[in-house]
Design a protein around this motif. Structure first.
Motif, PDB file in Angstrom:
ATOM      1  N   ALA A 186       0.839  -1.192   0.000  1.00 39.84           N
ATOM      2  CA  ALA A 186       0.000   0.000   0.000  1.00 39.84           C
ATOM      3  C   ALA A 186       0.877   1.247   0.000  1.00 39.84           C
ATOM      4  O   ALA A 186       2.043   1.200   0.372  1.00 39.84           O
ATOM      5  N   CYS A 187       0.314   2.362  -0.455  1.00 40.70           N
ATOM      6  CA  CYS A 187       1.017   3.627  -0.340  1.00 40.70           C
ATOM      7  C   CYS A 187       0.775   4.135   1.079  1.00 40.70           C
ATOM      8  O   CYS A 187      -0.248   3.841   1.686  1.00 40.70           O
ATOM      9  N   ARG A 243      -7.352   1.478  -7.544  1.00 41.52           N
ATOM     10  CA  ARG A 243      -7.541   1.506  -6.089  1.00 41.52           C
ATOM     11  C   ARG A 243      -7.352   0.112  -5.512  1.00 41.52           C
ATOM     12  O   ARG A 243      -7.374  -0.877  -6.247  1.00 41.52           O
ATOM     13  N   GLU A 289      -2.718   5.458   2.156  1.00 41.99           N
ATOM     14  CA  GLU A 289      -3.784   4.925   1.307  1.00 41.99           C
ATOM     15  C   GLU A 289      -4.910   4.392   2.179  1.00 41.99           C
ATOM     16  O   GLU A 289      -4.673   3.819   3.240  1.00 41.99           O
ATOM     17  N   LYS A 290      -6.164   4.608   1.714  1.00 44.01           N
ATOM     18  CA  LYS A 290      -7.299   4.191   2.532  1.00 44.01           C
ATOM     19  C   LYS A 290      -8.026   3.033   1.882  1.00 44.01           C
ATOM     20  O   LYS A 290      -8.013   2.882   0.667  1.00 44.01           O
TER      21      LYS A 290
END
Lengths: 790, 338
Positions: A288-289, A316, A292-293
């Motif tokens: 993940a970044c 995403r 990030e959500k």
């Protein structure tokens, strides 16, 4: 791991009774926490058929039925007007027990005889995942093919056991019905069937539907995908949902149920994506970044970082790898094309993310223990087989496989190694047979055992693992006790420190002190209570995850816990207290800790119903075991103790501890009387000085004794006066034998009575020898301390 | 003039009537004193002829000797009588049996000392290690790497990322093996910590670790050692049972059950009807641990076990609740004293 017996019977032909089965499972290492018989609370309930219905003569709301229970016709009164003649329903007969705790007896209802009661689903403890229409209120109308007279538990599927098996941390493969079935087969000496994984690929090519790109291959060893087209979302059949119900899951829809079923049966966590939600037909497995959500199926939003692994499309994240799928790609009523994901995510990564986010699932629990790529493919195939069987859609053509598929492992060891570890010999043919029963290929040649270990047994990596497999199946009862006959003679014993602690314990027992063991940690509140001055919380070593604030700081003194213990005993009227503890103070050079702190061994003593002098005797009795030379007692500045009635013990420059009456403020904080005495000694310093015993010849010439009474100020320390005599070359011994205070002496005055023994080791003393020395001492005493002879 | 014979007769009569030492003293004064009968008698010697004097003198001396010796034995007799009389009067109530008891040792100490006593005699050295321990010794050196599922077996109190309260006494295995080469026979008793607390768990409890590393050490030796310990702690007929289990630092690993000392294995509430009580975990030292400490695993084997001292004490003394050990109610502790 919950294991329904009926499910495991798909794989192993179990004819043994439940006790035998459990015992044999325990014998090979499957600890059974609990055995639940699902029908335990439903007794004497049968399938009946309603033959006649008539209105109750005395009650408008009641009906009188005649029912057939196979052996006889019985009258039953009911208030359920939905029942019809010919219906088959559950009837609780005389002395029946029901799942909701009801006990049924026959009796008359408004004058009409009733031999029992019709039951609804709730009274049987079932829901609609287990039996049709079980979600409806009122009497449960049974299937038309129900057998009249049969025990209801068989009809509704609760004539079944669920075993709660405690699977050890190394056996990830046993967190599944199949894994446990393999073990059960070994335990019973039977065969284990293979799961049916047949299906035909009649849908589109999987490659046309999606492309998979595993970027984070270091934490995703394998990623496999295949799916269904022409999907028909619907309910799962009862045989499937009732099994899920027995492991605690509700049925959702056929596709989700299949993934849950495979998770429990094969041990492979799976996820089903709606193919149409995958942007650009591309699945990327990536870290993940930061920031990030994602909103997984639980509907909450989580913020991720680059340690977390996500399943994403071009735009995403669509799933939190191994933990939970994303809400943005979940299976819906409208889903037409499904992609099943079956993968191996690194267990440590899943564990970390799951803990950090506080998000756990059946999937993450399994991934944390490790899943082999072998199981990935087995699980995926099983899901596709079930999907086809249930008519969920057409299986797509071809499987997307990223990563290596684990294969068999080879381990060789000398057969001698088995004997050297176990101390017994297992015959070669038994070795081969046992390993074969475990699906481990085995051959023995020239004293070497060669094993081929199936990929799902990732716990078996070396010789000793094979030996353990052998002995757990061969049976630990074959191990016969021996007493280290082949090993070397060694010197046993305790350390000096430990011996000294034993000595102190003996001494204090002799002085009638009782030993306590107290918590080595406490809280700020407690520590503050045990001090008349404010405490500095930052000095204490703090636990990151205490079970409560009151047990979050490591002790720096033994006093707080001991005084708390004294308070408890006083509140219980346990009489005078005489207690001690040998414990530790945990002292950090700097905080936060970068190295292990000093753990200082200490002794605490606490007594009531005594006075300072008597308590001092007890304390010095302990120090005397270690230090025979003169100690020095000076006023103590300990915030625990009364400033005027407490002392610090010095040996040279070394502070050995302190003792005295507790400070009145501390006494009131703990609500213990002000006469409570407390001592804390630093055993590490005390023990350093244990002097060796050495014989000294004693004098043969007679001694001369002299007594003196000094008048002096209250503040004069008696020991100072004694020291003046001690300093005389002829003084052998001196002691204080009385202290007197009285009006005629004057205010703040006291009289000290001192006795001194003089002796010369080479000759008989004359009075004149002694007088010279005495006058020297008296002069010093008067000059230094203003004490005069009375 | 009174004759020697008359004096003798009078003396005999008086001695005969004498009841106390005081009377005997009186008699002595009256006959032998300065103004006593014998002195008076001797005064009469001047009235005798020189021929009679020697024989008279001899007779008087004879009488003196007679009186002295009679009085001596009379006095001894009187003293004996008086002592008997006094002994009749001097009495205490001997019935009271209460005694100020010795202080008592905590039951955990009692059990620890008993095990140490038995095993030091078998050549085990008793060591202690730090209670605040590094992650390395508590876990990694024992084949429990970071994020290994086995870490879930023990709920750990952490102080920093790498420093914690030891969850078992096993770290001493690695600490010792790094320093000392086989043969090793070690015991390590001490406090250990787990972050759970209920009727059957305390966040602090005590374990004792045993480690043997040497040539020719087998699982049979482990069983034999435990059988010896069990027979000494719980009685000769106590049986030892191994069940397969898992600990990362031993392979094979076993749970050890003892036949229930309460019911003799027939089943009771203590053993929940099974006849067996689980007391400890044990196994053969995992070669990974040996190698990690620089010990040649092809030459040396070892066994290790760790048992909870409270558990042993609870079984041995019938203590129902582990929390009693840390409450330190004097009525609890005093029961273990002399």
């Amino acid at each position: 791991m919950k294991l329904p017996l009926s499910w495991i019977r798909d794989y192993v032909d179990i004819t043994e009774d439940i006790e035998t089965l459990c015992k044999k499972m325990v014998d090979i290492g499957l600890e059974i926490e609990e055995v639940v018989y699902l029908g335990e609370h439903v007794t004497n309930v049968k399938v009946c058929q309603i033959k006649e219905i008539s209105q109750h003569p005395n009650a408008e709301r009641l009906l009188c039925c005649k029912v057939d229970i196979g052996t006889e016709i019985l009258p039953i009164v009911t208030n359920d007007h939905n029942v019809k003649v010919g219906d088959k329903v559950p009837v609780a007969l005389h002395n029946a027990d029901l799942a909701n705790g009801l006990h049924i007896t026959k009796g008359k209802m408004r004058g009409e005889e009733s031999y029992g009661m019709f039951c609804g689903a709730e009274e049987l403890g079932i829901n609609s995942d287990m039996y049709p229409n079980a979600d409806k209120d009122g009497v449960l109308i049974l299937n038309a093919d129900a057998q009249v007279g049969q025990d209801i538990r068989q009809e509704v599927g609760i004539d079944d056991y669920v075993l709660d098996v405690n699977v050890t941390a190394n056996r990830q493969d046993c967190n599944s019905v199949l894994g446990l079935a393999r073990e059960v087969a070994v335990a019973l000496g039977k065969d284990c069937k293979q799961p049916d994984i047949s299906y035909s690929e009649t849908g589109n090519a999987t490659n046309d539907l999606v492309t998979v790109n595993v970027e984070a291959s270091d934490i995703c060893k394998g990623y496999f995908m295949q799916g269904l087209t022409d999907v028909k979302i619907g309910q799962s059949p009862l045989w499937l949902t009732s099994r899920l119900a027995k492991v605690g899951l509700r049925g959702i829809n056929n596709l989700v149920d299949i993934t849950n079923y495979v998770l429990f049966e094969i041990g492979q966590p799976m996820h089903a994506f709606d193919c149409d939600d995958i942007a650009d037909k591309t699945i990327v497995v990536r870290r993940a970044c930061n920031g990030e959500k994602i909103v997984p199926l639980d509907g909450k939003e989580y913020v991720l970082n680059s340690d977390d692994l996500v399943i994403a499309d071009k735009l995403r994240a669509v799933g939190l790898a191994g933990i939970m799928g994303g809400a943005n790609s979940e299976i819906k009523e409208s889903t037409a094309c499904v992609l099943f994901e079956s993968a191996s995510f690194a267990r440590m990564n899943v564990r970390r993310t799951s803990r950090r986010l506080g998000l756990r699932s059946d999937s993450s629990a399994r991934f944390e223990k490790g899943i082999e790529t072998y199981t990935n493919n087995l699980g995926l195939s099983r899901a596709l087989h079930l999907a086809e069987q249930l008519g969920c859609g057409k299986v797509t053509r071809g499987r997307i496989s990223v990563g290596e598929v684990a294969g068999d492992r080879t381990i060789t060891l000398p057969t001698e190694r088995i004997k050297s570890l176990l101390g017994i010999v297992i015959p070669d043919d038994r070795i081969v047979a046992i390993l074969k029963s475990l699906n481990i290929g085995a051959t023995i040649a020239d004293g070497t055992l060669s094993c081929t270990v199936p990929p799902y047994r990732d716990d078996i990596t070396r010789d000793c693992d094979i030996v353990e497999e052998l002995i757990r199946v061969y049976g630990y009862d074959n191990i016969k006790g021996t007493l280290l006959e082949g090993s070397h003679v060694t010197c046993g014993g305790k350390t000096t420190e430990s011996d000294n602690c034993d000595k102190i314990r003996e001494m204090l027992c002799g002085l009638r002190y009782n030993e306590c063991i107290l918590y080595p940690f406490g809280g700020k509140e407690l520590f503050a209570k045990a001090s008349s001055a404010p405490i500095d919380e930052s000095q204490y070593i703090r636990l990151l995850n205490p079970i409560g604030e009151e047990v979050s700081l490591m002790n720096r003194e033994l006093a707080p816990a001991m005084l708390q213990c004294a308070a408890l005993n006083m509140s219980r009227n346990n009489g005078d207290i005489r207690m001690f503890e040998i414990g530790k103070a945990y002292l950090a050079d700097s905080l936060p800790l970068t190295a292990l702190p000093r753990e200082q061994l200490r002794l605490s003593m606490c007594a009531t119903g005594t006075d300072f002098d008597a308590f001092r005797q007890d304390v010095l009795q302990v120090t005397r075991y270690f230090i025979r030379d003169k100690l020095k007692l000076i006023r103590s500045a300990s915030p625990i103790l009364h400033p005027g009635i407490s002392a610090e013990i010095l040996s040279g420059e070394e502070n050995l501890g302190y003792f005295g009456r507790i400070h009145p403020k501390v006494a009131s904080n703990f609500d213990i009387g002000t006469d409570c005495m407390y001592a804390e000694l630093y055993l590490d310093k005390l023990m350093r000085d244990r002097s060796e015993i050495k014989f000294r010849p004693f004098a043969k010439y007679p001694s001369i004794s002299r007594d003196f009474a000094f008048l002096c100020d209250e503040d004069v320390a008696a020991q100072d006066i004694l020291n003046e005599f001690d300093a005389l070359s002829l003084a052998e011994n001196c002691c204080l034998f009385d202290v007197y205070r009285g009006e005629q002496l004057g205010e703040n005055k006291k009289s000290l009575a001192v006795s001194v023994v003089f002796r010369d080791k080479n000759r008989t003393l004359q009075d004149s020898d002694v007088e010279k020395q005495i006058s020297k001492a008296l002069k010093n005493i008067q000059a230094k301390y203003g004490a005069t002879l009375r | 003039m009174i004759t020697i014979g008359e004096i003798k007769n009078k003396f005999d009569a008086e001695v005969c009537d004498c009841q106390t030492t005081e009377q005997a003293q009186d008699i002595k004064v009256r006959y032998l004193g300065k103004s006593g009968e014998l002195t008076a008698l001797l005064k009469g010697i001047k009235d005798l002829s020189p021929e009679e004097r020697p024989s008279f003198g001899a007779k008087v001396n004879e009488l003196r000797n007679y009186i002295e010796s009679a009085l001596q034995s009379k006095l001894a007799e009187m003293k004996e009588l008086e002592m008997q009389r006094r002994l009749q009067q001097e009495k205490v109530d001997v019935s009271l049996t209460d005694v100020r008891p010795w202080g008592a040792l905590h039951p955990v100490t009692l059990v620890e000392n008993e095990i140490c006593r038995l095993m030091t005699a078998m050549g085990f050295e008793v060591l202690s290690g730090p209670e605040i321990e590094t992650d390395y010794y508590n876990f990694q050196a024992l084949n429990i790497p970071y994020d290994h599922p086995a870490r879930d077996m023990q709920d750990t109190f952490y102080i920093t990322d790498g420093i914690l309260l030891r969850t078992h006494t096993s770290p001493m295995q690695a600490r010792l093996m790094e320093k000392k080469k086989p043969p090793i026979k070690m015991l390590c008793p001490g406090k250990v910590f787990r972050s759970d607390s209920d009727a059957s768990h305390s966040p602090v409890f005590h374990q004792i670790e045993a480690l043997v590393v040497d040539e020719n050490v087998t699982l049979c030796d482990l069983k034999g050692t435990l059988e010896y310990l069990a027979s000494k702690l719980f009685g000769k007929s106590t049986k030892v049972r191994f069940r397969p289990s898992f600990f990362p630092f031993t392979e094979p690993s076993v749970e050890v059950d003892l036949s229930c000392s309460n019911c003799g294995g027939n089943g009771c509430s203590l053993c929940k009807g099974t006849g067996w009580i689980e007391v400890l975990g044990a196994g053969m030292v995992n070669p990974f641990v040996l190698e990690n400490c620089g010990i040649d695993s092809s030459k040396y084997n070892g066994y290790a076990f760790g048992m909870g001292l409270e558990r042993i004490a609870m079984i041995k003394y019938g203590i129902p609740d582990i929390r009693l050990f840390y409450e330190n109610d004097a009525r609890f502790i005093k029961q273990f004293g002399k």
